[in-house]
Every structure is written in structure tokens, then in C-alpha cells.
Design a protein around this motif. Structure first.
Motif, PDB file in Angstrom:
ATOM      1  N   GLU A   1       0.825  -1.175   0.000  1.00  0.00           N
ATOM      2  CA  GLU A   1       0.095  -0.005   0.141  1.00  0.00           C
ATOM      3  C   GLU A   1       0.983   1.371  -0.118  1.00  0.00           C
ATOM      4  O   GLU A   1       0.451   2.376  -0.387  1.00  0.00           O
ATOM      5  CB  GLU A   1      -0.743   0.042   1.140  1.00  0.00           C
ATOM      6  N   ALA A   2       2.176   1.173   0.439  1.00  0.00           N
ATOM      7  CA  ALA A   2       3.015   2.308   0.504  1.00  0.00           C
ATOM      8  C   ALA A   2       3.917   2.271  -0.718  1.00  0.00           C
ATOM      9  O   ALA A   2       4.473   3.386  -0.974  1.00  0.00           O
ATOM     10  CB  ALA A   2       3.974   2.084   1.723  1.00  0.00           C
ATOM     11  N   ALA A   3       3.795   1.554  -1.835  1.00  0.00           N
ATOM     12  CA  ALA A   3       4.548   1.452  -2.939  1.00  0.00           C
ATOM     13  C   ALA A   3       4.142   2.804  -3.784  1.00  0.00           C
ATOM     14  O   ALA A   3       3.237   2.984  -4.079  1.00  0.00           O
ATOM     15  CB  ALA A   3       4.398   0.143  -3.691  1.00  0.00           C
ATOM     16  N   LEU A   4       5.183   3.384  -4.368  1.00  0.00           N
ATOM     17  CA  LEU A   4       5.362   4.384  -5.250  1.00  0.00           C
ATOM     18  C   LEU A   4       5.951   4.087  -6.716  1.00  0.00           C
ATOM     19  O   LEU A   4       7.505   4.347  -6.150  1.00  0.00           O
ATOM     20  CB  LEU A   4       5.506   5.562  -4.561  1.00  0.00           C
ATOM     21  N   LYS A   5       5.764   3.921  -7.569  1.00  0.00           N
ATOM     22  CA  LYS A   5       6.788   3.851  -8.950  1.00  0.00           C
ATOM     23  C   LYS A   5       6.971   5.127  -9.368  1.00  0.00           C
ATOM     24  O   LYS A   5       5.964   5.833 -10.040  1.00  0.00           O
ATOM     25  CB  LYS A   5       5.940   2.767  -9.906  1.00  0.00           C
ATOM     26  N   VAL A   6       8.307   5.443  -9.308  1.00  0.00           N
ATOM     27  CA  VAL A   6       8.613   6.922  -9.833  1.00  0.00           C
ATOM     28  C   VAL A   6       9.553   6.704 -10.878  1.00  0.00           C
ATOM     29  O   VAL A   6      10.302   5.748 -11.085  1.00  0.00           O
ATOM     30  CB  VAL A   6       9.457   7.566  -8.751  1.00  0.00           C
ATOM     31  N   ASP A  64       3.716   6.034 -11.285  1.00  0.00           N
ATOM     32  CA  ASP A  64       2.888   6.649 -10.940  1.00  0.00           C
ATOM     33  C   ASP A  64       3.171   8.148 -10.812  1.00  0.00           C
ATOM     34  O   ASP A  64       2.087   9.085 -10.638  1.00  0.00           O
ATOM     35  CB  ASP A  64       2.847   6.356  -9.318  1.00  0.00           C
ATOM     36  N   ALA A  65       4.205   8.600 -10.793  1.00  0.00           N
ATOM     37  CA  ALA A  65       4.731  10.001 -11.023  1.00  0.00           C
ATOM     38  C   ALA A  65       5.848   9.874 -11.750  1.00  0.00           C
ATOM     39  O   ALA A  65       6.798   8.978 -11.680  1.00  0.00           O
ATOM     40  CB  ALA A  65       4.842  10.579  -9.874  1.00  0.00           C
ATOM     41  N   VAL A  66       6.423  11.096 -12.108  1.00  0.00           N
ATOM     42  CA  VAL A  66       7.650  11.320 -13.156  1.00  0.00           C
ATOM     43  C   VAL A  66       8.434  12.662 -12.464  1.00  0.00           C
ATOM     44  O   VAL A  66       7.879  13.648 -12.014  1.00  0.00           O
ATOM     45  CB  VAL A  66       7.471  11.583 -14.545  1.00  0.00           C
ATOM     46  N   LEU A  67       9.599  12.477 -12.138  1.00  0.00           N
ATOM     47  CA  LEU A  67      10.604  13.427 -11.606  1.00  0.00           C
ATOM     48  C   LEU A  67      11.497  13.818 -12.448  1.00  0.00           C
ATOM     49  O   LEU A  67      12.335  13.142 -13.300  1.00  0.00           O
ATOM     50  CB  LEU A  67      11.237  12.955 -10.278  1.00  0.00           C
ATOM     51  N   THR A  85       1.948  16.226  -1.948  1.00  0.00           N
ATOM     52  CA  THR A  85       1.774  15.921  -3.319  1.00  0.00           C
ATOM     53  C   THR A  85       0.843  14.783  -3.308  1.00  0.00           C
ATOM     54  O   THR A  85       0.051  14.579  -2.048  1.00  0.00           O
ATOM     55  CB  THR A  85       2.948  14.893  -3.728  1.00  0.00           C
ATOM     56  N   PRO A  86       0.165  14.451  -4.278  1.00  0.00           N
ATOM     57  CA  PRO A  86      -0.862  13.636  -4.377  1.00  0.00           C
ATOM     58  C   PRO A  86      -0.725  12.333  -3.652  1.00  0.00           C
ATOM     59  O   PRO A  86      -1.802  11.386  -3.127  1.00  0.00           O
ATOM     60  CB  PRO A  86      -1.025  13.355  -6.044  1.00  0.00           C
ATOM     61  N   PHE A  87       0.580  11.661  -3.480  1.00  0.00           N
ATOM     62  CA  PHE A  87       0.956  10.681  -2.629  1.00  0.00           C
ATOM     63  C   PHE A  87       1.366  10.791  -1.217  1.00  0.00           C
ATOM     64  O   PHE A  87       1.734  10.073  -0.492  1.00  0.00           O
ATOM     65  CB  PHE A  87       2.198   9.855  -3.462  1.00  0.00           C
ATOM     66  N   GLY A  88       1.209  11.900  -0.584  1.00  0.00           N
ATOM     67  CA  GLY A  88       1.324  12.375   0.663  1.00  0.00           C
ATOM     68  C   GLY A  88       2.496  13.419   0.733  1.00  0.00           C
ATOM     69  O   GLY A  88       3.207  13.894  -0.372  1.00  0.00           O
ATOM     70  N   GLU A 115      11.721   3.256 -10.999  1.00  0.00           N
ATOM     71  CA  GLU A 115      11.865   2.274  -9.790  1.00  0.00           C
ATOM     72  C   GLU A 115      10.782   2.519  -8.858  1.00  0.00           C
ATOM     73  O   GLU A 115      10.266   3.330  -8.684  1.00  0.00           O
ATOM     74  CB  GLU A 115      13.084   2.440  -9.243  1.00  0.00           C
ATOM     75  N   THR A 116      10.541   1.308  -7.885  1.00  0.00           N
ATOM     76  CA  THR A 116       9.450   1.450  -6.940  1.00  0.00           C
ATOM     77  C   THR A 116      10.344   1.802  -5.564  1.00  0.00           C
ATOM     78  O   THR A 116      11.120   1.241  -5.061  1.00  0.00           O
ATOM     79  CB  THR A 116       8.709  -0.092  -6.817  1.00  0.00           C
ATOM     80  N   ILE A 117       9.666   2.860  -4.953  1.00  0.00           N
ATOM     81  CA  ILE A 117      10.172   3.139  -3.637  1.00  0.00           C
ATOM     82  C   ILE A 117       8.813   3.210  -2.732  1.00  0.00           C
ATOM     83  O   ILE A 117       7.781   2.673  -3.312  1.00  0.00           O
ATOM     84  CB  ILE A 117      10.725   4.848  -3.782  1.00  0.00           C
ATOM     85  N   TYR A 118       9.291   3.390  -1.546  1.00  0.00           N
ATOM     86  CA  TYR A 118       8.160   2.981  -0.500  1.00  0.00           C
ATOM     87  C   TYR A 118       7.989   4.270   0.408  1.00  0.00           C
ATOM     88  O   TYR A 118       8.956   4.622   0.923  1.00  0.00           O
ATOM     89  CB  TYR A 118       8.461   1.850   0.372  1.00  0.00           C
TER      90      TYR A 118
END
Length: 556
Positions: free
Chosen positions: A272-277, A315-318, A419-422, A513-516
Motif C-alpha cells: 500500500e506504500a509503494a510508489l513507482k517513480v 505513478d509519477a515522473v521527476l 503531493t497527491p501521494f502524501g 523504480e519502486t520506492i516506498y
């Protein structure tokens, strides 16, 4: 007879000349030793990365300071050999080598600066920051001189406390980068984990204390050789001297064991905390930033990179610092924002914010509708790069390395970045060297790190040192980190400082990459740097007690 007298006189003259040369060499030796050991400390960071030298490179300076001060207290005093100038040389050697990447800003002909003035400005900046580092080491040496007749353990305690205090003082200003702590990153991640306890000064204190113990072992060994005590007392003294090396070895092992325990803790990876950036390394040379060709390439590279990453399901691009070198009001007209509106993938875009007649270097959050929902303004500006120190002198020779002519201003120190992800921990380029920026945002609820940088105008070793700084910040805050740069090194780092992926240098790249997201709080995040004031107060208190006790004995 006259001929023999002439020969004898000539021989005496030659001997006198050789003696004077020997005296000059002897007088120069402390400076050469200090400079060489400072250079050794400078070799601990990129491009050499000989991190292990940090645990011994301060020893020669420590020995020089204490033995020189002790010699001055002899009766009659030994020939003068002041410790402060050698300390200045040590500081110049360390910071000069570690920060030699500053020379990469030359030539600045693309900014309209002639070649010779560009060289002069570069050497001035490099020399000034190296000299400033030397001044801080000299202040430390001046304190150590006053402690020459104190117990060795007290010298170690106060010497460690004062060094940490001076680094804290320096880091509170605008010119900061080369802490002793960063000599261990990224190669010795175990010891860097001590930063979770009280920030980077924990690592600095460890390095200074171990160097001090080794130095005191040597100093007391010398004292033993010079002593005229009985053989029994000599044996006892040697046994005592050996304890310094034993303690140094034990401290080094213990500190690494503590770090290893912190390093070995498992990292929770809750789905649930995963975020693919995804990150985009645009590889746009800074010399093109002012041109229409540069802006065209930036739009093309970042738009195509965004579309590629969106297709990969991120999920997002930096993007890097200043990815699109335009004002906020013009962002909506770009192809990149049009792509965000079309694909609906959140983007963090580096551009320029506006504040009255001035501007900021900013990172904007665009939601899945292509709307700006948050903004972070860079709070720590780069001297010369983003503002001109001594502007009255240098202002007519060089403009900022930014493509804009307006006046740049820093963001506020206590920003939060939702951000939309916290909530995120945001950092733009030079801010990576300032751990307090990260600590504040982590304490305020930041769950992951977004680092956006542009190191294109420096030499190749600087981006790797920058990556090492970001690794330290990830460890200290116990956060995953995504780092996007213009020309390298872009990377993903886990909370233990392990680099999951790192880009090439001077290459165009995209990577996902997936970060948490994490909400843990290290001791450092909760309490800040509590170790430095504790060391200063405790060592100062012990010194006062001993001084008062000695004064009382004399009065009796």
C-alpha cells in the motif's frame, strides 16, 4: 698556511650554509607534514574515494599541535614551531582537494566572461573556500594548544567536541559542503548509519575521536622514550600507552558494530506504500540554456521521457532542477504539461517560480489533470552559481549561471511539500549538503525524498560527491530517495543508503523504480543534533572542574 686557512674558512662557510639550509628544511617540515596529511583526507572523497584514510589522516596534525605546544612549555623552551599555521595548511589541503571540482566552472565564456577573468574568478572561489576551511581548522588547533598540558583523554574529549561545534557553525552559513562525515559516503555505509542517532556530526565525532586516540598513543610513546624514569615505571608507562591503541581499536569496532546493527534492520515494503517513480535525465548542457535551441531540446527530451515512463505505468515522473528554464506562468503552454494532461500521470517539474520582481528555483507538482497543486522553492542558493558573493567586486565580471536576468531569491527555510501521494521531502541541488533541511521536513511528515539537481557546470567528481550527500540524507531520515539530475548522476537510494540504480554521466536516460513511503522517525529526526551540545557542555564542564580543582590545590 694562508691557503689552508682559506680552505678551512671555505669549508666552514659551506658547513654553515648547509646548516642554514637544514634549519630552513626543519622549520618547513611541520607545514609540509600538515599539508600532506590534509591532502590525504581530501583523497577520501570522489574521485579517489579512499575513505579509510579518514581514520588516520588527522593524526599527524594532532601530534604536531600537541608536541609543539609541549615543547614551548619546556624550560628553556624549544625553538618556536607554532601549531596554528600548520593547521591552516591541513585545512587548505583537505578542503582544496575535496572541493577541487569547483574549478569545473571554468571557462565561463558561454556566459560572456573572458577566459582570463573566468580563470581568476574560479581560482578566487576555490582559494577562498579552501582558506575558510583552513581558518576553522586553525581555530580548532588554537584550542588544542591550550590543552597541551591536560590529560590525553581530556584533549580527545574537548578536541572532538570543538571540531563538531565548528562544523555545526560552518554548516549554518551559506558555504558548506565538506564535512568529515561525508568522507565515509558512499563506501562505508555501516558507519554512515551512525547519522541516524544524531546526524552527520555523529560520524564526524567518531572520526576525530579515533584519530585523537591514535595520535595520543604516539605522543605518549614519545614521552616514554624521553623519560628518565626507572625501568619499572617505563614498563608501566608503556602498558598505559598501549591502552590508547586498544581503546582506538575497540572504539572503531564498537562504532561499526552499532552501525551494522542499524544497517541490518529490515526495511518494510508494504504494498500500500509503494510508489513507482520515473526519472528523466535530460542531458541539456547549461551553455544552451539561454538559447532557443536549448529550450527546444529540453521540451523534446522531457516530453518524450515523460511519455516513455507513462507507458511503463509509473505513478509519477521527476525532472531535474530547471528542467524547463521558464517562469511558472509559461509552463502551461509547454508540450510537457500538455502530455501530463493527456496521460494523467503526476509530474514534478523543475522550473522558475515568481515572487514579485524576483524569481525562485522551484519544483512544481502537477496532478493528473495538469494542475499545479504544490511548489517547493530552493532555500539554499549556490554562491557564484545563483548569487554573487562580493557582488560589488564581481558583479561587473560575471552574471549568474541561471539563464534568467532577474534577481534570484531563496525560498523560506521551513517549507513543506504536499503531493497527491502524501507529504514529500524536497531538495533542490545544493541543499543536499544541509541535513537540517531534510530533518525538518521528515519531522513534519515527509515520507520520501525527491532530489532535483543540475550539476552540469562542474567537473565529473562533483556529481558523485553530490550523490554521496544524498545517500547520507536518506540514511539519516530513514527514507527512500529518488534523485533526478540534468547530466548525472541520477539515482534511486533505499533507506540504508544502498544505490538501487545510478545513471551514466553526460547521458540522456529515463528509469523507473519502486520506492516506498515511510513514516518512521530516527533519533536524529526527533531530537536533531543532540550529540554536539552534549559533547561541548560535558567537556567544558569537566575542564572547569579540573581547573577549579587545580586552582584550589595551589591556593592550599
Amino acid at each position: 698556511m694562508l691557503s689552508m686557512q682559506k680552505k678551512q674558512s671555505k669549508k666552514q662557510g659551506e658547513q654553515g650554509k648547509q646548516g642554514r639550509q637544514g634549519e630552513r628544511l626543519t622549520s618547513l617540515l611541520p607545514y609540509l607534514i600538515a599539508l600532506a596529511s590534509g591532502i590525504l583526507m581530501g583523497l577520501t572523497v570522489a574521485p579517489v574515494g579512499a575513505w579509510f584514510l579518514a581514520w588516520i589522516a588527522l593524526v599527524p596534525l594532532w601530534v604536531l599541535i600537541v608536541t609543539s605546544a609541549k615543547n614551548q612549555n619546556q624550560s628553556p623552551p624549544a625553538p618556536p614551531s607554532p601549531p596554528a599555521p600548520p593547521a591552516l595548511f591541513w585545512g587548505i589541503g583537505y578542503h582544496g582537494v575535496a572541493l577541487s571540482w569547483i574549478t569545473g566552472i571554468h571557462p565561463m565564456t558561454w556566459l560572456g566572461v573572458p577566459w582570463l577573468p573566468s580563470l581568476a574568478i574560479t581560482l578566487f572561489c576555490w582559494g577562498f573556500i579552501s582558506l575558510l576551511g583552513g581558518v576553522f581548522v586553525t581555530i580548532w588547533a588554537a584550542v588544542m594548544v591550550r590543552l597541551a598540558e591536560q590529560k590525553p583523554w581530556l584533549r580527545i574529549l574537548i578536541g572532538t567536541a570543538v571540531w563538531c561545534g565548528l562544523e555545526s557553525l560552518w554548516s549554518a552559513g551559506p558555504l558548506w559542503w565538506s564535512s568529515l562525515a561525508y568522507t565515509q559516503s558512499p563506501h562505508n555505509l555501516v558507519i554512515v548509519h551512525l547519522g541516524q542517532l544524531s546526524g552527520p556530526n555523529t560520524v564526524t565525532a567518531a572520526i576525530v575521536a579515533v584519530n585523537g586516540l591514535i595520535a595520543e598513543a604516539y605522543i605518549n610513546r614519545q614521552d616514554t622514550k624521553m623519560s628518565s624514569a626507572s625501568s619499572l615505571r617505563d614498563a608501566m608507562r608503556r602498558q598505559f600507552v598501549n591502552k590508547y591503541l586498544v581503546v582506538a581499536t575497540g572504539l572503531l569496532i564498537t562504532l561499526h558494530l552499532i552501525g551494522f546493527i542499524l544497517y541490518s534492520r529490515p526495511i518494510a515494503q508494504v504494498p500500500e506504500a509503494a510508489l513507482k517513480v520515473g526519472i528523466i535525465q535530460g542531458n541539456i548542457p547549461n551553455r544552451l540554456l539561454r538559447s532557443s535551441e536549448g529550450f527546444r531540446r529540453a521540451q523534446e527530451n522531457y516530453t518524450n521521457g515523460y511519455l516513455t515512463l507513462a507507458e511503463q505505468g509509473v505513478d509519477a515522473v521527476l525532472t531535474p532542477e530547471g528542467a524547463l528554464p521558464i517562469f511558472q506562468r509559461n509552463l502551461m503552454e509547454t508540450a510537457l504539461v500538455a502530455a501530463v494532461k493527456k496521460k494523467g500521470v503526476v509530474a514534478w517539474i523543475g522550473a522558475f517560480g515568481e515572487r514579485g520582481d524576483s524569481y525562485t528555483i522551484s519544483l512544481f507538482t502537477f496532478n493528473n489533470k495538469g494542475e499545479i497543486v504544490s511548489r517547493y522553492d530552493k532555500a539554499k542558493l549556490v554562491p557564484l552559481g545563483e548569487y554573487i558573493p562580493f557582488e560589488e567586486i564581481l558583479g561587473g565580471l560575471v552574471q549568474r549561471l541561471s539563464p534568467l536576468e532577474a534577481h534570484q531569491v531563496p525560498g523560506s527555510a521551513n517549507q513543506i511539500f504536499d503531493t497527491p501521494f502524501g507529504r514529500a521531502i524536497a531538495s533542490i541541488c545544493y541543499e543536499s549538503a544541509f541535513p537540517e533541511q531534510f530533518r525538518y521536513q521528515a519531522a513534519a511528515g515527509g515520507q520520501f525524498i525527491l532530489s532535483s539537481s543540475n550539476d552540469a557546470h562542474y567537473s565529473a567528481s562533483m556529481p558523485f560527491q553530490h550523490h554521496a550527500q544524498d545517500i547520507m540524507r536518506a540514511i539519516e531520515t530513514d527514507r527512500w530517495s529518488a534523485r533526478a539530475t540534468n547530466t548525472g548522476y541520477s539515482a534511486f537510494v533505499d533507506p540504508h543508503g544502498r544505490t538501487l540504480w545510478i545513471s551514466g554521466y553526460n547521458t540522456y536516460e529515463t528509469h523507473a523504480e519502486t520506492i516506498y513511503r515511510r513514516q518512521t522517525q530516527t533519533l536524529y529526526v526527533r531530537w536533531g543534533d543532540w550529540l554536539t551540545p552534549l559533547l561541548l557542555i560535558s567537556s567544558g564542564g569537566v575542564w572547569l572542574v579540573i581547573k577549579f580543582s587545580n586552582t584550589k590545590k595551589l591556593s592550599n
